[in-house]
Motif scaffolding. Structure first.
Motif, PDB file in Angstrom:
ATOM      1  N   LYS A 128      -1.526  -3.847  -8.297  1.00 39.16           N
ATOM      2  CA  LYS A 128      -1.420  -4.928  -7.313  1.00 39.16           C
ATOM      3  C   LYS A 128      -1.476  -4.325  -5.910  1.00 39.16           C
ATOM      4  O   LYS A 128      -1.123  -3.153  -5.701  1.00 39.16           O
ATOM      5  CB  LYS A 128      -0.110  -5.708  -7.520  1.00 39.16           C
ATOM      6  N   LEU A 129      -1.880  -5.135  -4.941  1.00 37.60           N
ATOM      7  CA  LEU A 129      -2.230  -4.619  -3.614  1.00 37.60           C
ATOM      8  C   LEU A 129      -1.208  -3.631  -3.028  1.00 37.60           C
ATOM      9  O   LEU A 129      -1.566  -2.501  -2.684  1.00 37.60           O
ATOM     10  CB  LEU A 129      -2.446  -5.788  -2.635  1.00 37.60           C
ATOM     11  N   ILE A 130       0.047  -4.070  -2.882  1.00 39.59           N
ATOM     12  CA  ILE A 130       0.994  -3.247  -2.106  1.00 39.59           C
ATOM     13  C   ILE A 130       1.310  -1.908  -2.787  1.00 39.59           C
ATOM     14  O   ILE A 130       1.125  -0.853  -2.166  1.00 39.59           O
ATOM     15  CB  ILE A 130       2.247  -4.073  -1.715  1.00 39.59           C
ATOM     16  N   PRO A 131       1.719  -1.887  -4.075  1.00 41.08           N
ATOM     17  CA  PRO A 131       1.983  -0.561  -4.669  1.00 41.08           C
ATOM     18  C   PRO A 131       0.733   0.308  -4.761  1.00 41.08           C
ATOM     19  O   PRO A 131       0.810   1.528  -4.573  1.00 41.08           O
ATOM     20  CB  PRO A 131       2.545  -0.888  -6.063  1.00 41.08           C
ATOM     21  N   LEU A 132      -0.416  -0.319  -5.010  1.00 43.96           N
ATOM     22  CA  LEU A 132      -1.657   0.472  -5.107  1.00 43.96           C
ATOM     23  C   LEU A 132      -1.947   1.173  -3.785  1.00 43.96           C
ATOM     24  O   LEU A 132      -2.271   2.374  -3.756  1.00 43.96           O
ATOM     25  CB  LEU A 132      -2.832  -0.441  -5.482  1.00 43.96           C
ATOM     26  N   MET A 133      -1.778   0.438  -2.682  1.00 46.82           N
ATOM     27  CA  MET A 133      -2.099   1.022  -1.381  1.00 46.82           C
ATOM     28  C   MET A 133      -1.078   2.109  -1.013  1.00 46.82           C
ATOM     29  O   MET A 133      -1.453   3.163  -0.483  1.00 46.82           O
ATOM     30  CB  MET A 133      -2.134  -0.066  -0.292  1.00 46.82           C
ATOM     31  N   ILE A 134       0.193   1.875  -1.307  1.00 51.67           N
ATOM     32  CA  ILE A 134       1.214   2.890  -0.991  1.00 51.67           C
ATOM     33  C   ILE A 134       0.911   4.171  -1.778  1.00 51.67           C
ATOM     34  O   ILE A 134       0.893   5.283  -1.223  1.00 51.67           O
ATOM     35  CB  ILE A 134       2.644   2.394  -1.336  1.00 51.67           C
ATOM     36  N   ILE A 135       0.658   4.019  -3.070  1.00 55.64           N
ATOM     37  CA  ILE A 135       0.480   5.198  -3.932  1.00 55.64           C
ATOM     38  C   ILE A 135      -0.814   5.935  -3.586  1.00 55.64           C
ATOM     39  O   ILE A 135      -0.833   7.169  -3.492  1.00 55.64           O
ATOM     40  CB  ILE A 135       0.562   4.778  -5.429  1.00 55.64           C
ATOM     41  N   ASN A 136      -1.890   5.181  -3.354  1.00 50.52           N
ATOM     42  CA  ASN A 136      -3.141   5.852  -2.949  1.00 50.52           C
ATOM     43  C   ASN A 136      -2.951   6.604  -1.640  1.00 50.52           C
ATOM     44  O   ASN A 136      -3.406   7.737  -1.487  1.00 50.52           O
ATOM     45  CB  ASN A 136      -4.284   4.844  -2.810  1.00 50.52           C
ATOM     46  N   ALA A 137      -2.262   5.984  -0.691  1.00 49.12           N
ATOM     47  CA  ALA A 137      -2.049   6.648   0.603  1.00 49.12           C
ATOM     48  C   ALA A 137      -1.211   7.914   0.387  1.00 49.12           C
ATOM     49  O   ALA A 137      -1.541   8.979   0.931  1.00 49.12           O
ATOM     50  CB  ALA A 137      -1.369   5.702   1.580  1.00 49.12           C
TER      51      ALA A 137
END
Ligand code: NAD
Ligand code: DAU
Length: 336
Positions: A190-199
């Protein structure tokens, strides 16, 4: 004791619900039925797993024999149906499991609940059943149902069925329709965890289309407090929208995450849009605020930082998801 069947309690919202509610209420006996799909993670329930008033059962909500057994053995009087296939992108890749779980599974729960004369059935639905908004306006409970994805159409079908059981059998059902949740324990698709983890991993952040798709974000505990209120006081046959009036374009959240993590915006990668992508969701939650005196307690500004911090502090949790190891937790715990 309230004997409550919680389905899908090993997922994001359900596990947050169980962990939260078992610290607040010792008069709840929670039976968690979850078949541990890719989205189910028993590790999420560590704070609850040894409590006397908590039982986990691995199984499918579509299995009527098992559901019947659970109703008889645990004298179930309340159902909160979180169990679902929940990811829009997956529904676009293959829809069948969405209709099997979200429609047929809900039908099994409804039929058995009806025969057992339960006191309340809470269906956890979504604002996505209303379709997409233009620049103006909010979803109210009277907005026509107009789902656009296989996921949202399966949730809308379930809603129609739940309401039909009220009209036909006077079954004590209530439906909640919430906006996008964020917080700890969210599966990193999902958007928020995916973006945090990718970053955190210095990986590209895939932004669909122009990044100006708007979602209305609510902290998961605010959603769960509303669900508990609906279980207790929600008027039967009614629908309650839940939202925290926090609309935001995706790109704004992504930039906020990058800024907090002190990562470069060069990690952003605009990619092909999601087919049929709904442009904007925004919730009018005045009904639940007026009738049940619910209001959101968490501000986005502080809860999003706490959420980012949670993912920083819990690298092992999401590391085990990425490696697939999280799926062994059930086998280790139950020694099978
Ligand atoms: P999730 O995908 O994180 O968890 C779903 C859980 O259901 C998993 O534990 C999975 O193993 C279980 N499950 C799936 N199929 C099952 C089956 N056939 N039998 C038993 N268990 C099964 O989902 P989530 O984000 O926690 O969402 C929970 C509910 O809330 C869903 O009904 C979803 O439609 C709804 N909802 C989600 C959001 C959101 O932002 N995440 C917002 C509004 C409503
Ligand atoms: O509105 C409630 C719904 O919110 C729930 O019913 C669903 O279960 C839940 O998954 C969520 O659906 P969305 O499709 O809104 O959530 P998702 O996190 O998949 O996407 C949020 C927005 O971010 C959406 O506009 C698509 C975009 N996006 C998503 C991903 C995964 C990207 O731009 N890039 C991505 O990689």
């Amino acid at each position: 004791m309230k004997n409550i069947l919680v389905t899908g309690g090993a997922g994001f919202i359900g596990s947050n619900y169980i962990n939260h509610i078992l610290t607040e209420r010792d008069d709840y006996n929670i039976i968690n039925l979850d078949n541990l799909t890719y989205a189910g993670n028993l590790e999420n329930l560590k704070p609850s797993e040894n409590k006397k008033n908590y039982t986990f059962i691995k199984g499918n909500i579509s299995n009527s024999e098992l559901v019947n057994y659970i109703f008889n053995k645990y004298k179930i009087k309340y159902v909160i149906n979180f169990a679902a296939e929940s990811h829009v992108d997956r529904s676009i890749l293959g829809s069948e499991i969405f209709y099997r779980t979200n429609v047929i599974g809900t039908n099994v729960l409804l039929e058995i609940s009806r025969r057992n004369e339960i006191e309340k059935f809470v269906q956890i639905s979504t604002d996505e059943v209303y379709g997409s908004l233009g620049r103006e306006g909010l979803f109210t409970e009277n907005t026509p149902i107009s789902p656009n994805s296989p996921y949202s159409s399966s949730k809308a079908a379930a809603d129609m069925m739940v309401l039909a059981f009220y009209h036909t059998y006077k079954m004590p059902v209530v439906i909640t329709r919430c906006s996008n949740n964020y917080g700890p324990l969210q599966f990193p698709e999902k958007l928020i965890p995916l973006m945090i983890i990718n970053a955190l991993n210095n990986k590209r952040l895939p932004v669909y289309g122009d990044g100006m798709f708007v979602r209305d974000w609510i902290y998961v505990t605010d959603h769960n407090k509303a669900i508990d209120l609906v279980l207790d006081k929600g008027k039967i046959g009614e629908v309650y929208n839940i939202g925290a009036s926090n609309e935001m374009p995706n790109i704004k959240i992504i930039k906020l995450i990058l800024e907090y993590l002190k990562k470069s915006e060069d990690l952003i990668q605009y990619v092909k849009d999601r087919p049929g992508h709904d442009r904007r969701y925004a919730i009018d939650s005045s009904k639940i605020q007026d009738e049940l005196a619910w209001k959101p307690c968490y501000s986005f500004e502080t809860a999003i930082i706490e959420t980012i911090e949670w993912y920083i502090q819990n690298k092992n949790w999401w590391g085990r998801i990425i490696s697939g190891e999280y799926q062994n937790y059930y086998k280790l715990q139950y020694k099978i």
